[in-house]
Design a protein around this motif. Structure first.
Motif, PDB file in Angstrom:
ATOM      1  N   GLU A   1      16.997  11.632 -12.809  1.00  0.00           N
ATOM      2  CA  GLU A   1      16.056  10.927 -13.410  1.00  0.00           C
ATOM      3  C   GLU A   1      15.462   9.634 -12.491  1.00  0.00           C
ATOM      4  N   VAL A   2      16.284   9.296 -11.656  1.00  0.00           N
ATOM      5  CA  VAL A   2      15.787   8.226 -10.626  1.00  0.00           C
ATOM      6  C   VAL A   2      15.043   8.712  -9.445  1.00  0.00           C
ATOM      7  N   ARG A   3      15.278   9.955  -9.274  1.00  0.00           N
ATOM      8  CA  ARG A   3      14.464  10.814  -8.259  1.00  0.00           C
ATOM      9  C   ARG A   3      12.976  10.963  -8.677  1.00  0.00           C
ATOM     10  N   ARG A   4      13.092  11.474 -10.089  1.00  0.00           N
ATOM     11  CA  ARG A   4      11.621  11.621 -10.806  1.00  0.00           C
ATOM     12  C   ARG A   4      10.906  10.407 -10.866  1.00  0.00           C
ATOM     13  N   LEU A   5      11.676   9.428 -11.444  1.00  0.00           N
ATOM     14  CA  LEU A   5      11.015   8.043 -11.465  1.00  0.00           C
ATOM     15  C   LEU A   5      10.570   7.308 -10.189  1.00  0.00           C
ATOM     16  N   ILE A   6      11.289   7.832  -9.043  1.00  0.00           N
ATOM     17  CA  ILE A   6      10.743   6.976  -7.625  1.00  0.00           C
ATOM     18  C   ILE A   6       9.565   7.550  -7.372  1.00  0.00           C
ATOM     19  N   GLN A   7       9.474   8.983  -7.483  1.00  0.00           N
ATOM     20  CA  GLN A   7       8.291   9.505  -7.069  1.00  0.00           C
ATOM     21  C   GLN A   7       7.131   9.131  -8.014  1.00  0.00           C
ATOM     22  N   GLU A   8       7.257   8.951  -9.010  1.00  0.00           N
ATOM     23  CA  GLU A   8       6.338   8.349  -9.930  1.00  0.00           C
ATOM     24  C   GLU A   8       5.725   6.955  -9.353  1.00  0.00           C
ATOM     25  N   ALA A   9       6.657   6.427  -9.327  1.00  0.00           N
ATOM     26  CA  ALA A   9       6.568   4.851  -8.710  1.00  0.00           C
ATOM     27  C   ALA A   9       5.845   4.646  -7.542  1.00  0.00           C
ATOM     28  N   ILE A  10       6.305   5.813  -6.329  1.00  0.00           N
ATOM     29  CA  ILE A  10       5.539   5.762  -5.242  1.00  0.00           C
ATOM     30  C   ILE A  10       4.085   6.107  -5.588  1.00  0.00           C
ATOM     31  N   ALA A  11       3.616   6.870  -6.308  1.00  0.00           N
ATOM     32  CA  ALA A  11       2.184   7.375  -6.814  1.00  0.00           C
ATOM     33  C   ALA A  11       1.564   6.365  -7.235  1.00  0.00           C
ATOM     34  N   PHE A  12       2.151   5.607  -8.064  1.00  0.00           N
ATOM     35  CA  PHE A  12       1.500   4.244  -8.809  1.00  0.00           C
ATOM     36  C   PHE A  12       1.438   3.089  -7.791  1.00  0.00           C
ATOM     37  N   HIS A  13       2.338   3.096  -6.840  1.00  0.00           N
ATOM     38  CA  HIS A  13       2.231   1.740  -5.878  1.00  0.00           C
ATOM     39  C   HIS A  13       1.002   2.106  -4.884  1.00  0.00           C
ATOM     40  N   LEU A  14       1.259   3.451  -4.526  1.00  0.00           N
ATOM     41  CA  LEU A  14      -0.175   3.836  -3.740  1.00  0.00           C
ATOM     42  C   LEU A  14      -1.376   3.784  -4.146  1.00  0.00           C
TER      43      LEU A  14
END
Length: 69
Positions: free
Chosen positions: A33-46
């Motif tokens: 779950e944290v791997r999936r969420l950090i990928q989403e967070a990176i996209a959102f951050h960028l």
């Protein structure tokens, strides 16, 4: 671009952050779950950086494992 991700195991969850993207974090109950969420967070951050007219930081952090004696 590939960014270094630091994942830390807590008592009841996992936390992840990106050293090259201050403020980009995620927390999940499982490693998956944290791997999936950090990928989403990176996209959102960028996306947020682009919308604000800021430049996208180049990845500069390096991750390595070191044998402890």
């Amino acid at each position: 671009m590939k960014y270094a991700v630091v994942i830390e195991k807590g008592v009841t969850s996992y936390g992840a952050y990106i050293p090259d993207l201050p403020g980009c974090v995620a927390v999940g109950e499982t490693l998956e779950e944290v791997r999936r969420l950090i990928q989403e967070a990176i996209a959102f951050h960028l996306e947020g950086l682009q919308e604000d007219g800021e430049s996208i930081p180049e990845p500069v952090s390096i991750c390595e494992y070191v044998e402890a004696c």
